[in-house]
Design a protein around this motif. Structure first.
Motif, PDB file in Angstrom:
ATOM      1  N   VAL A 424       0.831  -1.212   0.000  1.00 50.97           N
ATOM      2  CA  VAL A 424       0.000   0.000   0.000  1.00 50.97           C
ATOM      3  C   VAL A 424       0.860   1.255   0.000  1.00 50.97           C
ATOM      4  N   GLY A 425       1.830   1.336   0.910  1.00 48.35           N
ATOM      5  CA  GLY A 425       2.585   2.572   1.085  1.00 48.35           C
ATOM      6  C   GLY A 425       3.941   2.628   0.430  1.00 48.35           C
ATOM      7  N   GLY A 426       4.458   1.465   0.007  1.00 42.17           N
ATOM      8  CA  GLY A 426       5.829   1.452  -0.513  1.00 42.17           C
ATOM      9  C   GLY A 426       5.988   1.920  -1.939  1.00 42.17           C
ATOM     10  N   GLY A 427       4.887   2.215  -2.622  1.00 40.91           N
ATOM     11  CA  GLY A 427       5.037   2.743  -3.973  1.00 40.91           C
ATOM     12  C   GLY A 427       4.091   2.176  -4.992  1.00 40.91           C
ATOM     13  N   THR A 428       2.914   1.633  -4.570  1.00 34.10           N
ATOM     14  CA  THR A 428       1.948   1.136  -5.552  1.00 34.10           C
ATOM     15  C   THR A 428       0.597   1.842  -5.491  1.00 34.10           C
ATOM     16  N   LEU A 429       0.223   2.425  -4.337  1.00 39.13           N
ATOM     17  CA  LEU A 429      -1.101   3.050  -4.231  1.00 39.13           C
ATOM     18  C   LEU A 429      -1.076   4.514  -3.810  1.00 39.13           C
ATOM     19  N   ILE A 430      -0.089   4.945  -3.069  1.00 35.46           N
ATOM     20  CA  ILE A 430      -0.069   6.315  -2.554  1.00 35.46           C
ATOM     21  C   ILE A 430       0.642   7.211  -3.569  1.00 35.46           C
ATOM     22  N   PRO A 431      -0.048   8.208  -4.136  1.00 35.32           N
ATOM     23  CA  PRO A 431       0.520   8.973  -5.255  1.00 35.32           C
ATOM     24  C   PRO A 431       1.895   9.568  -4.996  1.00 35.32           C
ATOM     25  N   TRP A 432       2.121  10.125  -3.795  1.00 34.45           N
ATOM     26  CA  TRP A 432       3.424  10.749  -3.572  1.00 34.45           C
ATOM     27  C   TRP A 432       4.552   9.728  -3.431  1.00 34.45           C
ATOM     28  N   ALA A 433       4.201   8.453  -3.210  1.00 37.00           N
ATOM     29  CA  ALA A 433       5.222   7.404  -3.188  1.00 37.00           C
ATOM     30  C   ALA A 433       5.483   6.847  -4.589  1.00 37.00           C
ATOM     31  N   LEU A 434       4.618   7.205  -5.535  1.00 47.18           N
ATOM     32  CA  LEU A 434       4.729   6.703  -6.901  1.00 47.18           C
ATOM     33  C   LEU A 434       5.568   7.597  -7.801  1.00 47.18           C
ATOM     34  N   ILE A 435       6.014   8.726  -7.285  1.00 44.11           N
ATOM     35  CA  ILE A 435       6.664   9.730  -8.126  1.00 44.11           C
ATOM     36  C   ILE A 435       7.912   9.212  -8.845  1.00 44.11           C
ATOM     37  N   PRO A 436       8.806   8.396  -8.212  1.00 44.55           N
ATOM     38  CA  PRO A 436       9.993   7.936  -8.957  1.00 44.55           C
ATOM     39  C   PRO A 436       9.652   7.199 -10.247  1.00 44.55           C
ATOM     40  N   ALA A 437       8.746   6.218 -10.170  1.00 48.59           N
ATOM     41  CA  ALA A 437       8.377   5.466 -11.377  1.00 48.59           C
ATOM     42  C   ALA A 437       7.579   6.336 -12.341  1.00 48.59           C
ATOM     43  N   ALA A 438       6.682   7.168 -11.807  1.00 49.97           N
ATOM     44  CA  ALA A 438       5.888   8.046 -12.670  1.00 49.97           C
ATOM     45  C   ALA A 438       6.779   9.026 -13.415  1.00 49.97           C
ATOM     46  N   ALA A 439       7.790   9.530 -12.719  1.00 46.11           N
ATOM     47  CA  ALA A 439       8.679  10.517 -13.339  1.00 46.11           C
ATOM     48  C   ALA A 439       9.505   9.902 -14.449  1.00 46.11           C
ATOM     49  N   ILE A 440      10.042   8.712 -14.223  1.00 48.37           N
ATOM     50  CA  ILE A 440      10.906   8.088 -15.231  1.00 48.37           C
ATOM     51  C   ILE A 440      10.099   7.700 -16.470  1.00 48.37           C
ATOM     52  N   CYS A 441       8.770   7.457 -16.282  1.00 46.35           N
ATOM     53  CA  CYS A 441       7.917   7.071 -17.415  1.00 46.35           C
ATOM     54  C   CYS A 441       7.118   8.247 -17.973  1.00 46.35           C
ATOM     55  N   GLY A 442       7.153   9.407 -17.291  1.00 47.91           N
ATOM     56  CA  GLY A 442       6.450  10.589 -17.776  1.00 47.91           C
ATOM     57  C   GLY A 442       4.950  10.493 -17.682  1.00 47.91           C
TER      58      GLY A 442
END
Length: 471
Positions: A424-442
């Motif tokens: 839940v919190g490590g980077g799959t559901l919380i938007p601010w935890a998703l920023i690294p993957a989202a940023a690299i993929c645009g």
């Protein structure tokens, strides 16, 4: 067993409820944890100076317990930095790109490569290592950028990080809070991680292909560049690639995975687990960092080694800075309380959390199903802060409490809380935890969180059902 609960037990329980309430409201829990430590210290020592000193001493205790985990993550990040700027990371994954010929192969290929890389390098550095090289290949064969981001998230921040079998940071935190050996929590997590991973990744892929066929798929493309203006000369120099001959780069790209495979072989051959296994990986990473830095920077190598280590340590303490006061509070539920304050608990006590668990068994009809569902809910709540790590000590403590009440399933309940919190919190559901993957993929982190939501909820449901049968 007749356990007498005192004021310390009730105060500890009240603060757990406060912490859960703050997590539900997505508020920071550091201050309430410090207040809890102060209150417990005041009850234990009955002096203001003792309770104030207890805050600092509990931080020191938690830091000592977490230091190995902080160190290994810092060193891995430092090593990944030199791999990125020398281009060795590109050479390491380049041979794999020839197998990514269709969108399906790109999704599963990126996911599996991300999972393996994340086991050794942790997901945040792995996103940079894998995404920069494989994303253009995936886009070229027709996999949407959002699909690539989903694969990196679910396999890296989900499967690899929730099990964390190589670096062992997550199981160390939960096992300590539950008073269990790290190896038992890791073993108990294997079927849970497998079920969660299979259900989530397969359902995410199926939903993506279904929506593409129905015309309801949204790419979620967005520019995530900040408006901070151009880089300074010093920043450009710091981020500029370092020249390295192609032959040397290829040789190192082969040697580095082989060294880590030797580490794995050594772990099995010499039965290394927990801190010993972590130390082997960490020492290997330091060795790789030094050798590559000296080869890449030559005359400046000595100074650059220190520079990369500093970068790694800054990252490590940024990640674990919020975790230390929270872990300090939950360590007091076990042996830390006696170590810091002496034998101030009632006679026959086996620690605050154990006492609460035994008392719970006498008054609440708790069973395996109720315990599993509750741990899943608590794990999900603790992940709402977007860290994944800050709340897993709470999950471990409550798992210990429930296991004492039902007399079984301690390792399974602990692993269930750990896996849920990190998914839940490590980077799959919380938007601010998703920023690294989202940023690299645009892509938009909010759109990525939306796409991950249903698959992750399906996975959590399936995993909880399996845990009920394992308890």
């Amino acid at each position: 067993m007749d356990i007498h609960l005192g004021a310390i037990h009730y105060v500890y329980l009240v603060f757990i409820v406060f912490i859960l309430a703050l997590l539900i409201r997505r508020r920071d829990t550091t201050m309430i944890c410090v207040a809890g430590i102060f209150a417990l210290g005041l009850l234990a020592t009955e002096t203001l100076s003792g309770s104030v000193s207890g805050i600092f001493n509990s931080f020191v205790y938690a830091t000592k317990e977490l230091l190995g985990t902080i160190m290994i993550i810092s060193i891995i990040v430092a090593m990944s930095r030199i791999l990125i700027i020398t281009g060795i990371n590109e050479a390491m994954v380049a041979p794999l790109t020839r197998f990514l010929r269709t969108p399906a192969m790109a999704y599963w290929g990126i996911g599996l490569i991300m999972m393996v890389t994340s086991l050794f390098f942790w997901p945040s550095p792995a996103v940079a290592l894998v995404g920069a090289v494989l994303l253009p290949v995936a886009l070229r064969v027709g996999l949407p950028a959002l699909g690539a981001a989903m694969a990196m998230n679910l396999f890296g921040h989900g499967i690899a990080l929730s099990g964390d079998y190589i670096i062992q940071g997550a199981p160390k935190l939960t096992a300590d809070a539950a008073g269990l050996p790290v190896s038992s929590v890791m073993e108990a997590s294997i079927p849970l991680v497998i079920v969660m991973g299979l259900v989530t990744t397969v359902s995410a892929f199926w939903m993506m292909r279904r929506d593409q066929k129905n015309g309801t798929w949204r790419d979620g493309l967005v520019s995530l560049k900040g408006g901070a203006g151009p880089l300074t000369a010093a920043e450009e120099e710091d981020t500029a690639p370092v020249f390295m001959s192609a032959n040397l780069r290829k040789g190192l790209a082969i040697a580095i995975p082989l060294l880590f495979l030797l580490d794995l072989a050594g772990m099995f051959a010499f039965n290394l687990q927990g801190g010993d296994a972590t130390a082997l990986v960490g020492g290997t990473a330091v060795f790789i960092l030094i050798v590559i830095t000296l080869l890449a920077h030559r005359n400046e190598g000595l100074e650059k080694v220190t520079s990369y280590l500093i970068e790694g340590f800054v990252f490590g303490f940024q990640v674990f800075g919020p975790v230390i006061p929270i872990a300090a509070f939950f360590y007091l539920g076990d042996s830390a309380f006696t170590e810091l304050y002496g034998s101030t608990l009632p006679a026959g006590s086996h620690g605050i959390v154990n006492d609460l668990g035994v008392a719970l068994a006498d008054h609440v009809p708790l069973n395996g199903a109720v315990g599993a569902v509750t741990l899943t809910v608590i794990g999900a709540i603790t992940g709402l802060d977007g860290s994944g790590f800050s709340g897993i000590s709470l999950a471990g403590s409550i798992a210990q409490m429930f296991a004492a009440a039902i007399h079984s399933g301690a390792a399974t309940l602990t692993a269930l809380g750990q896996v849920t919190a990190i998914w839940v919190g490590g980077g799959t559901l919380i938007p601010w935890a998703l920023i690294p993957a989202a940023a690299i993929c645009g892509v938009s982190p909010f759109e990525l969180a939306r796409r991950n939501l249903k698959p992750v909820l399906l996975g959590l449901t399936a995993m909880t059902v399996v845990a009920i049968f394992l308890i």
